[in-house]
Write a protein that holds these residues in place. Structure first.
Motif, PDB file in Angstrom:
ATOM      1  N   THR A 195       0.950  -1.098   0.394  1.00  0.00           N
ATOM      2  CA  THR A 195      -0.048   0.377   0.046  1.00  0.00           C
ATOM      3  C   THR A 195       0.955   1.453  -0.054  1.00  0.00           C
ATOM      4  OG1 THR A 195      -0.324   0.719   2.469  1.00  0.00           O
ATOM      5  CG2 THR A 195      -1.718  -0.751   1.128  1.00  0.00           C
ATOM      6  N   ARG A 243       0.517   3.670   2.116  1.00  0.00           N
ATOM      7  CA  ARG A 243       0.936   3.963   3.425  1.00  0.00           C
ATOM      8  C   ARG A 243       2.034   3.324   4.076  1.00  0.00           C
ATOM      9  NH1 ARG A 243      -3.500   3.179   7.656  1.00  0.00           N
ATOM     10  NH2 ARG A 243      -2.807   5.467   9.291  1.00  0.00           N
ATOM     11  N   GLY A 274       2.263  10.236   7.384  1.00  0.00           N
ATOM     12  CA  GLY A 274       1.183  10.633   7.436  1.00  0.00           C
ATOM     13  C   GLY A 274       1.848  12.065   6.660  1.00  0.00           C
ATOM     14  N   HIS A 276     -11.787  14.358   7.051  1.00  0.00           N
ATOM     15  CA  HIS A 276     -11.923  12.638   7.352  1.00  0.00           C
ATOM     16  C   HIS A 276     -11.625  11.956   6.333  1.00  0.00           C
ATOM     17  CE1 HIS A 276     -13.245  14.936   3.286  1.00  0.00           C
ATOM     18  NE2 HIS A 276     -13.103  13.941   2.578  1.00  0.00           N
ATOM     19  N   LEU A 277     -10.003  13.264   5.395  1.00  0.00           N
ATOM     20  CA  LEU A 277      -9.412  11.522   4.795  1.00  0.00           C
ATOM     21  C   LEU A 277      -8.009  12.030   5.856  1.00  0.00           C
ATOM     22  CD1 LEU A 277      -9.097  13.892   1.828  1.00  0.00           C
ATOM     23  CD2 LEU A 277      -9.988  11.566   1.799  1.00  0.00           C
ATOM     24  N   PRO A 302      -7.382  10.645   9.223  1.00  0.00           N
ATOM     25  CA  PRO A 302      -7.305   9.455   9.821  1.00  0.00           C
ATOM     26  C   PRO A 302      -6.404   8.368   8.556  1.00  0.00           C
ATOM     27  CG  PRO A 302      -9.098  10.244  10.188  1.00  0.00           C
ATOM     28  CD  PRO A 302      -8.486  11.018   9.518  1.00  0.00           C
ATOM     29  N   HIS A 303      -7.419   8.037   7.473  1.00  0.00           N
ATOM     30  CA  HIS A 303      -6.446   7.419   6.087  1.00  0.00           C
ATOM     31  C   HIS A 303      -5.470   7.361   6.004  1.00  0.00           C
ATOM     32  CE1 HIS A 303     -10.516   5.740   5.855  1.00  0.00           C
ATOM     33  NE2 HIS A 303     -11.278   7.566   6.156  1.00  0.00           N
ATOM     34  N   LEU A 304      -4.786   9.127   5.638  1.00  0.00           N
ATOM     35  CA  LEU A 304      -3.715   9.318   5.466  1.00  0.00           C
ATOM     36  C   LEU A 304      -2.641   9.126   7.023  1.00  0.00           C
ATOM     37  CD1 LEU A 304      -4.281  11.617   3.598  1.00  0.00           C
ATOM     38  CD2 LEU A 304      -4.161   9.858   2.750  1.00  0.00           C
ATOM     39  N   GLY A 305      -2.506   8.741   8.199  1.00  0.00           N
ATOM     40  CA  GLY A 305      -2.154   8.215   9.307  1.00  0.00           C
ATOM     41  C   GLY A 305      -1.883   9.365  10.004  1.00  0.00           C
ATOM     42  N   ARG A 350      -3.251  12.407  12.607  1.00  0.00           N
ATOM     43  CA  ARG A 350      -4.768  12.376  13.952  1.00  0.00           C
ATOM     44  C   ARG A 350      -5.503  14.200  13.614  1.00  0.00           C
ATOM     45  NH1 ARG A 350      -2.701   9.530  19.107  1.00  0.00           N
ATOM     46  NH2 ARG A 350      -1.928   7.656  17.686  1.00  0.00           N
TER      47      ARG A 350
END
Length: 63
Positions: free
Chosen positions: A2, A4, A24, A52-53, A55-58, A60
């Motif tokens: 992925t 990440r 992140g 909203h994006l 958390p998906h990118l790592g 907080r």
């Protein structure tokens, strides 16, 4: 692999006093640039406008 996972393999050259994880931050910059953001100030605005994006990118909270 992925995005990440790929970004997690990049060594972090920053000092020990850092607030945000490098993978992140790099993911946020990449996504913002793909959305036609053209400056680091624009990346910060992008992060605040799209929490909203994060958390998906790592992340907080927005940098």
């Amino acid at each position: 692999m992925t995005l990440r996972e790929a970004l997690a393999g990049i060594p972090d050259p920053r000092g020990k006093n850092r607030q945000f994880p490098l993978p992140g931050l790099l993911a946020l910059i990449l996504v913002a640039f793909l959305c036609r953001v053209d400056s680091l100030r624009g990346v910060a605005r992008f992060a605040r406008a799209n929490p909203h994006l994060l958390p998906h990118l790592g992340l907080r909270r927005p940098p």
